[in-house]
Write a protein that holds these residues in place. Structure first.
Motif, PDB file in Angstrom:
ATOM      1  N   GLU A  25     -18.664  32.298 -13.064  1.00 21.26           N
ATOM      2  CA  GLU A  25     -17.961  31.706 -13.985  1.00 21.26           C
ATOM      3  C   GLU A  25     -16.617  31.120 -13.967  1.00 21.26           C
ATOM      4  N   ALA A  26     -15.720  32.331 -13.502  1.00 20.39           N
ATOM      5  CA  ALA A  26     -14.381  31.690 -13.205  1.00 20.39           C
ATOM      6  C   ALA A  26     -14.228  30.297 -12.068  1.00 20.39           C
ATOM      7  N   ALA A  27     -15.159  30.505 -11.144  1.00 20.81           N
ATOM      8  CA  ALA A  27     -15.367  29.469 -10.128  1.00 20.81           C
ATOM      9  C   ALA A  27     -15.592  28.045 -10.927  1.00 20.81           C
ATOM     10  N   ARG A  28     -16.689  28.050 -11.564  1.00 20.96           N
ATOM     11  CA  ARG A  28     -17.005  26.847 -12.378  1.00 20.96           C
ATOM     12  C   ARG A  28     -16.183  26.345 -13.312  1.00 20.96           C
ATOM     13  N   ILE A  29     -15.464  27.147 -14.192  1.00 24.80           N
ATOM     14  CA  ILE A  29     -14.533  26.898 -14.954  1.00 24.80           C
ATOM     15  C   ILE A  29     -13.546  26.314 -14.244  1.00 24.80           C
ATOM     16  N   ALA A  30     -12.982  26.631 -13.230  1.00 28.35           N
ATOM     17  CA  ALA A  30     -11.884  26.054 -12.423  1.00 28.35           C
ATOM     18  C   ALA A  30     -12.398  24.678 -11.875  1.00 28.35           C
ATOM     19  N   ALA A  31     -13.523  24.648 -11.452  1.00 24.32           N
ATOM     20  CA  ALA A  31     -14.185  23.348 -10.920  1.00 24.32           C
ATOM     21  C   ALA A  31     -13.972  22.331 -12.088  1.00 24.32           C
ATOM     22  N   LEU A  32     -14.476  22.863 -13.361  1.00 25.26           N
ATOM     23  CA  LEU A  32     -14.654  21.687 -14.460  1.00 25.26           C
ATOM     24  C   LEU A  32     -13.173  21.318 -14.934  1.00 25.26           C
ATOM     25  N   ARG A  33     -12.246  22.253 -14.794  1.00 25.60           N
ATOM     26  CA  ARG A  33     -10.756  22.032 -15.093  1.00 25.60           C
ATOM     27  C   ARG A  33     -10.247  20.959 -14.167  1.00 25.60           C
ATOM     28  N   GLU A  34     -10.453  21.210 -13.000  1.00 27.66           N
ATOM     29  CA  GLU A  34     -10.040  20.085 -11.867  1.00 27.66           C
ATOM     30  C   GLU A  34     -10.761  18.747 -11.972  1.00 27.66           C
ATOM     31  N   GLU A  35     -12.173  18.768 -12.429  1.00 26.94           N
ATOM     32  CA  GLU A  35     -12.611  17.613 -12.408  1.00 26.94           C
ATOM     33  C   GLU A  35     -12.228  16.813 -13.689  1.00 26.94           C
ATOM     34  N   GLU A  36     -11.760  17.782 -14.827  1.00 31.39           N
ATOM     35  CA  GLU A  36     -11.358  17.159 -16.024  1.00 31.39           C
ATOM     36  C   GLU A  36      -9.948  16.428 -15.836  1.00 31.39           C
ATOM     37  N   GLU A  37      -9.099  17.211 -15.072  1.00 28.93           N
ATOM     38  CA  GLU A  37      -7.876  16.748 -14.572  1.00 28.93           C
ATOM     39  C   GLU A  37      -8.013  15.399 -13.696  1.00 28.93           C
TER      40      GLU A  37
END
Length: 163
Positions: free
Chosen positions: A109-121
């Motif tokens: 979950e943490a890895a996917r949320i981090a990837a989502l945040r990076e994509e959003e950025e």
């Protein structure tokens, strides 16, 4: 010198001290009154201690059966304890496996949320860049339009000369 206890002088039928003891041919000693009462009840002249030997003989299979049931009970108790210990061990293993799964899922979950945040950025930065270009184009076009409109107001010849 031999010592005797009260048991040595007690009738095996009534358990009291002998009252007119008699010795039977089988060598058992009994109170005369106990013997007569037994013979009247039984209807035959048998030794009362032999209705105890017979009863003891009949009790033997029952005692053997009781011992077998007690052995089975011990086995059942041991099996029940084994099952309880086994269930507790299995429960512990299940809990450990689920802890591992929960840890894996939290990490995932943490890895996917981090990837989502990076994509959003990244996408936000791309949009900022596009907005800056569009704003720059808008500003440039606005300046061009304003300049053209100013020149149009100055006169036709000046306007045509600048084209």
């Amino acid at each position: 010198m031999a010592y005797f206890s009260e048991v040595d002088f007690s009738c095996p039928v009534c358990c009291d001290i002998y009252n007119h003891p008699v010795i039977l041919s089988c060598s058992h000693s009994i109170c005369k009154a106990c013997l007569e009462q037994y013979w009247e009840t039984k209807g035959s002249q048998e030794c009362p201690l032999q209705e105890k030997e017979e009863v003891n003989d009949k009790l033997k299979p029952l005692k053997d059966k009781l011992a077998a049931f007690e052995d089975i009970k011990v086995t059942c108790d041991e099996t029940a304890l084994h099952l309880k210990v086994q269930a507790q061990h299995t429960e512990k293993q299940i809990k450990e496996e689920f802890k591992k799964l929960h840890r894996f899922l939290r990490d995932e979950e943490a890895a996917r949320i981090a990837a989502l945040r990076e994509e959003e950025e990244q996408k936000s930065q791309m949009m900022k860049d596009k907005l800056e270009k569009i704003n720059s184009e808008i500003s440039s076009l606005s300046d061009t339009i304003r300049a053209i409109e100013e020149e149009m107001g100055a006169g036709d010849i000046t306007f045509l000369l600048h084209l």
